[in-house]
Design an enzyme around this catalytic site. Structure first.
Site, short mmCIF file in Angstrom:
data_model
loop_
_atom_site.label_atom_id
_atom_site.label_comp_id
_atom_site.label_asym_id
_atom_site.label_seq_id
_atom_site.Cartn_x
_atom_site.Cartn_y
_atom_site.Cartn_z
N GLU A 39 0.36 -1.29 -0.09
CA GLU A 39 -0.27 0.01 0.00
C GLU A 39 0.92 1.27 -0.47
O GLU A 39 0.59 2.73 -0.56
CB GLU A 39 -0.77 -0.03 1.12
CG GLU A 39 -0.78 0.38 2.37
CD GLU A 39 -0.98 1.21 4.15
OE1 GLU A 39 -2.03 1.15 3.03
OE2 GLU A 39 -0.01 1.27 4.78
N ASN A 40 1.98 1.61 0.61
CA ASN A 40 3.22 2.43 1.12
C ASN A 40 3.91 2.57 -0.81
O ASN A 40 5.13 2.93 -0.74
CB ASN A 40 3.66 1.86 1.91
CG ASN A 40 2.71 2.34 2.45
OD1 ASN A 40 2.54 1.97 3.93
ND2 ASN A 40 1.68 3.81 2.82
N ASN A 67 -5.15 1.32 4.78
CA ASN A 67 -5.67 2.01 4.14
C ASN A 67 -5.52 3.18 3.86
O ASN A 67 -6.03 4.10 3.63
CB ASN A 67 -5.70 3.23 5.69
CG ASN A 67 -4.08 3.44 6.19
OD1 ASN A 67 -3.70 1.86 6.67
ND2 ASN A 67 -4.31 4.66 6.68
N HIS A 68 -4.26 3.11 2.95
CA HIS A 68 -3.51 3.55 1.98
C HIS A 68 -3.32 3.55 0.56
O HIS A 68 -3.15 4.11 -0.18
CB HIS A 68 -2.22 3.62 1.99
CG HIS A 68 -1.74 4.85 3.09
ND1 HIS A 68 -1.83 6.62 3.37
CD2 HIS A 68 -0.84 4.76 4.37
CE1 HIS A 68 -1.67 7.01 4.83
NE2 HIS A 68 -0.77 6.01 4.62
N HIS A 150 -4.16 -5.23 8.93
CA HIS A 150 -3.32 -3.64 8.84
C HIS A 150 -3.95 -2.67 9.92
O HIS A 150 -5.09 -1.87 10.22
CB HIS A 150 -3.43 -3.61 7.61
CG HIS A 150 -2.69 -2.31 7.42
ND1 HIS A 150 -1.57 -2.47 6.87
CD2 HIS A 150 -2.70 -0.77 6.97
CE1 HIS A 150 -0.78 -1.80 6.28
NE2 HIS A 150 -1.60 -0.18 6.84
N HIS A 175 1.20 -1.93 9.47
CA HIS A 175 1.43 -0.67 9.47
C HIS A 175 2.17 0.51 9.72
O HIS A 175 2.32 1.64 9.24
CB HIS A 175 -0.56 -0.64 9.58
CG HIS A 175 -0.95 0.61 10.34
ND1 HIS A 175 -1.46 2.10 9.14
CD2 HIS A 175 -0.85 2.04 10.82
CE1 HIS A 175 -1.42 2.68 9.10
NE2 HIS A 175 -1.57 2.76 10.43
N HIS A 177 5.26 0.00 9.79
CA HIS A 177 6.20 0.46 9.85
C HIS A 177 7.89 -0.45 10.39
O HIS A 177 8.74 0.28 10.51
CB HIS A 177 6.50 1.41 8.72
CG HIS A 177 5.54 1.83 7.94
ND1 HIS A 177 5.87 2.11 6.64
CD2 HIS A 177 4.33 1.07 7.16
CE1 HIS A 177 5.52 2.51 5.97
NE2 HIS A 177 4.44 1.33 6.33
#
Length: 262
Positions: A39-40, A67-68, A150, A175, A177
């Site tokens: 997602e990132n 969420n991203h 997440h 989430h 990291h």
């Protein structure tokens, strides 16, 4: 079966290190399947079709998110058509994409579920209650079931893992990291870690360049975040299951650091 579950890939720095290390890990450790949170992957926020292709070509079998996932609108071009790209299942039912899939590994079938927590996060459907429905469905057709949970709060991740203990083969947190050191098998056999960590620049703030992040804390005003560069870290866990029982027998934390001289 050996399954590698890899933490959030952050930007180009993380993608390149993921693409470099994953094929080597697959070969060296005899890994059968790789799940990665992407997602990132697009400049720190979101995912695009070309970057999804990079992750798959770099060794991923299933790409989860969080969420991203909506931060780059280009993901909408593929989220309904790529069978092994997931978004959290507890988004509203009419959200694009899907929250779980079934991936074939030889004669085995592996179910992968993506869920988002709610503590300090966006208000979504209850991941606990929704997981009952998904697990009941997957248990009928899958040998192994993996969950990417997440979430921000360690307490919510651990509570969910215990809720799913004995039903999911593994529950891994994503989430934050930051890789945690609590990998273990829960009482009923589910493999667990609170957070996988990330694949990205080690000298950073969660994969992003430090100065803009510090500026935001100092001033209270917005600042433009940039993906950090430099020596990277690769965080993951290797989960091994018994082929006869399909139960997890071990979970090993992996952290590979790139030489700072590169």
């Amino acid at each position: 079966m050996k399954i590698l579950m890899t933490g959030d890939v952050v930007g180009r720095t993380g993608r390149y290190f993921f693409m470099e290390q994953t094929p080597e890990l697959r070969q060296a450790r005899g890994i059968d399947m790789v799940v990665v949170n992407g997602e990132n992957a697009a400049h720190g926020k979101g995912l695009t079709p070309s970057i999804f292709d990079e992750l798959i070509k770099g060794g991923a079998d299933v790409v989860t998110s969080g969420n991203h996932i909506w931060d780059n609108s280009n993901v909408l071009k593929i989220i309904d058509t790529e069978p092994f790209l997931l978004r959290p299942a507890n988004y509203p039912e009419d959200a694009p994409g899907k929250g779980f899939c079934i991936y074939p590994v030889g004669k085995k079938k592996v179910g992968v579920i993506n869920l988002a927590g709610r503590t300090f996060m966006q208000a979504l459907d209850c991941p606990f209650k929704l997981s009952d429905k998904i697990l009941s469905f997957l248990e009928k057709s899958c040998d192994v079931i993996l969950v990417d949970f997440h979430a921000e709060a360690t307490s919510e991740k651990l509570a969910f893992a215990n809720y799913a203990d004995g039903r999911a083969t593994a529950v891994v947190g994503t989430h934050t990291h930051v890789q945690t050191a609590d990998e273990r098998l829960l009482p009923k056999g589910t493999a667990y870690i609170s957070d996988l960590g990330m694949v990205g620049a080690e000298d950073s703030v969660l994969g992003m360049a430090t100065e803009p992040v510090i500026a935001r804390f100092l001033t209270g005003r917005p600042s433009r975040f940039e993906v950090a560069t430099g020596a990277s870290v690769y965080c993951a866990v290797l989960i091994e299951t018994d082929d006869a029982t399909n139960k997890a027998v071990s979970i090993e934390r992996i952290q590979i650091k790139q030489s700072r001289h590169v």
